[in-house]
Design an enzyme around this catalytic site. Structure first.
Site, PDB file in Angstrom:
ATOM      1  N   CYS A 231      32.725  37.977  44.891  1.00  0.00           N
ATOM      2  CA  CYS A 231      33.745  37.173  45.574  1.00  0.00           C
ATOM      3  C   CYS A 231      34.531  36.297  44.605  1.00  0.00           C
ATOM      4  O   CYS A 231      35.622  35.853  44.941  1.00  0.00           O
ATOM      5  CB  CYS A 231      33.084  36.307  46.646  1.00  0.00           C
ATOM      6  SG  CYS A 231      31.922  35.084  46.013  1.00  0.00           S
TER       7      CYS A 231
ATOM      8  N   ARG B 214      41.936  38.662  50.322  1.00  0.00           N
ATOM      9  CA  ARG B 214      41.720  37.393  51.030  1.00  0.00           C
ATOM     10  C   ARG B 214      43.013  36.999  51.742  1.00  0.00           C
ATOM     11  O   ARG B 214      43.008  36.564  52.889  1.00  0.00           O
ATOM     12  CB  ARG B 214      41.321  36.268  50.046  1.00  0.00           C
ATOM     13  CG  ARG B 214      39.976  36.440  49.373  1.00  0.00           C
ATOM     14  CD  ARG B 214      38.832  36.289  50.357  1.00  0.00           C
ATOM     15  NE  ARG B 214      38.858  34.999  51.041  1.00  0.00           N
ATOM     16  CZ  ARG B 214      38.389  33.853  50.526  1.00  0.00           C
ATOM     17  NH1 ARG B 214      37.821  33.837  49.338  1.00  0.00           N
ATOM     18  NH2 ARG B 214      38.448  32.722  51.210  1.00  0.00           N
TER      19      ARG B 214
HETATM   20  N1   CP Z   1      35.782  33.460  46.727  1.00  0.00           N
HETATM   21  C1   CP Z   1      36.200  32.222  47.026  1.00  0.00           C
HETATM   22  O1   CP Z   1      36.060  31.725  48.151  1.00  0.00           O
HETATM   23  O2   CP Z   1      36.808  31.590  45.985  1.00  0.00           O
HETATM   24  P1   CP Z   1      37.293  30.060  45.914  1.00  0.00           P
HETATM   25  O3   CP Z   1      36.049  29.208  45.811  1.00  0.00           O
HETATM   26  O4   CP Z   1      38.142  30.015  44.672  1.00  0.00           O
HETATM   27  O5   CP Z   1      38.058  29.745  47.149  1.00  0.00           O
HETATM   28  N1  NVA Z   2      28.149  31.215  46.859  1.00  0.00           N
HETATM   29  C1  NVA Z   2      29.308  30.577  46.287  1.00  0.00           C
HETATM   30  C2  NVA Z   2      30.554  31.214  46.781  1.00  0.00           C
HETATM   31  C3  NVA Z   2      31.825  30.660  46.207  1.00  0.00           C
HETATM   32  C4  NVA Z   2      33.068  31.285  46.736  1.00  0.00           C
HETATM   33  C5  NVA Z   2      29.280  29.093  46.611  1.00  0.00           C
HETATM   34  O1  NVA Z   2      28.994  28.734  47.746  1.00  0.00           O
HETATM   35  O2  NVA Z   2      29.512  28.301  45.699  1.00  0.00           O
END
Ligand code: CP
Ligand code: NVA
Length: 308
Positions: A266, A294
């Site tokens: 992600c 996204r």
């Molecule tokens: N993957 C994701 O939610 O990234 P950000 O923390 O940059 O929003």
């Molecule tokens: N598991 C991570 C995802 C970030 C997009 C967090 O919660 O920091």
């Protein structure tokens, strides 16, 4: 009016409509400049609040750009700068915000904050990540898988690493979209049992396999995420790294999956910790398509929330 709080709280039919709508909106824009408005302007006259109690690049930018492409306006707010961060209740914040805006997206710590916001707001609320789940991410991931490989139903997804919030939304998606899911990671970082049980109750295979090389056999998709999430204490970093080192996604591990397996993350990533740069930049990786999607997936989620 629909809230988008979690993938298991949205019906499979609506989830499918959201993915199809996202795909259609993406196709309709083709290579248009990012600031070019969509031909349709379903959010014209709408004001959207984006509230962040944690850092963000993708969620913040993709929601903001998505609203603008659909003709709406945004307010990007940091939780610590709002009275919310200084003792005003979530319920009062929700009631007040509902008088100014048409839609609220919130990224927060405790799931309870999101739920209270949704309970007291009179406009739709979207989950932009909590300590427990990250549904918008996995809608983009399902869209990305299907763009590259066709329907995700019946496929095998393997998660290697921490049983965290992103894994939890994958487990919700397994039940709703009908794919099999294997978790491989240390017992100490297992996901909450409820996520596994709920997916199993919907008739999909959900397994735990401690050996990552065995876990990825037959995988159509291998996924990982950071070993230390934003809500994890910094003091846990070394212990987590020691526990998770054996679950790194590297070329040797990917070679055990199906030859055409995809790799997802992600982002943000800690390169050469949870996944090597060779995998992240290699032929299996679709990480930047995920990031792009996204935008499209969330545009479709916002339309569904507002019924426009
Ligand atoms: N993957 C994701 O939610 O990234 P950000 O923390 O940059 O929003
Ligand atoms: N598991 C991570 C995802 C970030 C997009 C967090 O919660 O920091």
């Amino acid at each position: 009016m629909n809230n988008f709080l979690d993938i298991n709280k949205t019906s499979p039919g609506d989830l499918r409509r959201i993915i199809d709508d996202a795909r259609a909106m993406k196709d309709a824009r083709k290579d248009a400049p990012k600031g070019m408005p969509d031909a349709e302007q379903p959010l014209a006259g709408r004001m959207v609040a984006l509230i962040f109690e944690k850092p963000s690049t993708r969620t913040r930018v993709s929601f903001d750009v998505g609203v603008r492409q659909m003709g709406g306006q945004t307010l990007v707010l940091s939780g610590s700068e709002m009275q919310l961060g200084h003792g005003e209740t979530i319920a009062d914040t929700a009631r007040v915000m509902s008088r100014y805006v048409d839609l609220i997206m919130i990224r927060t710590f405790e799931e309870q904050t999101l739920l209270e916001m949704a309970e007291h707001a009179t406009v739709p609320v979207i989950n932009g990540l909590t300590n427990r789940t990250h549904p918008c991410q996995i809608m983009a991931d399902v869209m990305t898988f299907e763009e590259h490989r066709g329907p995700i139903r019946g496929r095998k997804v393997v998660w290697s690493g921490d049983g965290n919030n992103v894994f939890a939304s994958f487990a919700h998606a397994a039940g709703q979209f009908g794919f099999d899911l294997t978790f491989t990671g240390p017992e100490t970082l297992d996901p909450e049992q409820v996520f596994l049980d709920e997916a199993r109750a919907k008739g999909v295979n959900v397994t735990i396999e401690r050996d990552p090389a065995k876990a990825v056999q037959g995988a159509d998709l291998v996924v990982t995420d950071t070993w230390v999430s934003m809500h994890d204490p910094v003091s846990a970093r070394e212990r987590r790294h020691n526990q998770l080192r054996g679950y790194q996604v590297n070329e040797a591990l990917m070679s055990q999956a199906k030859p055409d397996a995809l790799f997802m993350h992600c982002l943000p990533a800690h390169r050469d910790d949870e996944a090597t740069s060779a995998v992240m930049d290699g032929p299996h990786s679709v990480i930047f398509d995920e990031a792009e999607n996204r935008l499209h997936a969330q545009k479709a989620i916002m339309r569904w929330c507002l019924g426009v």
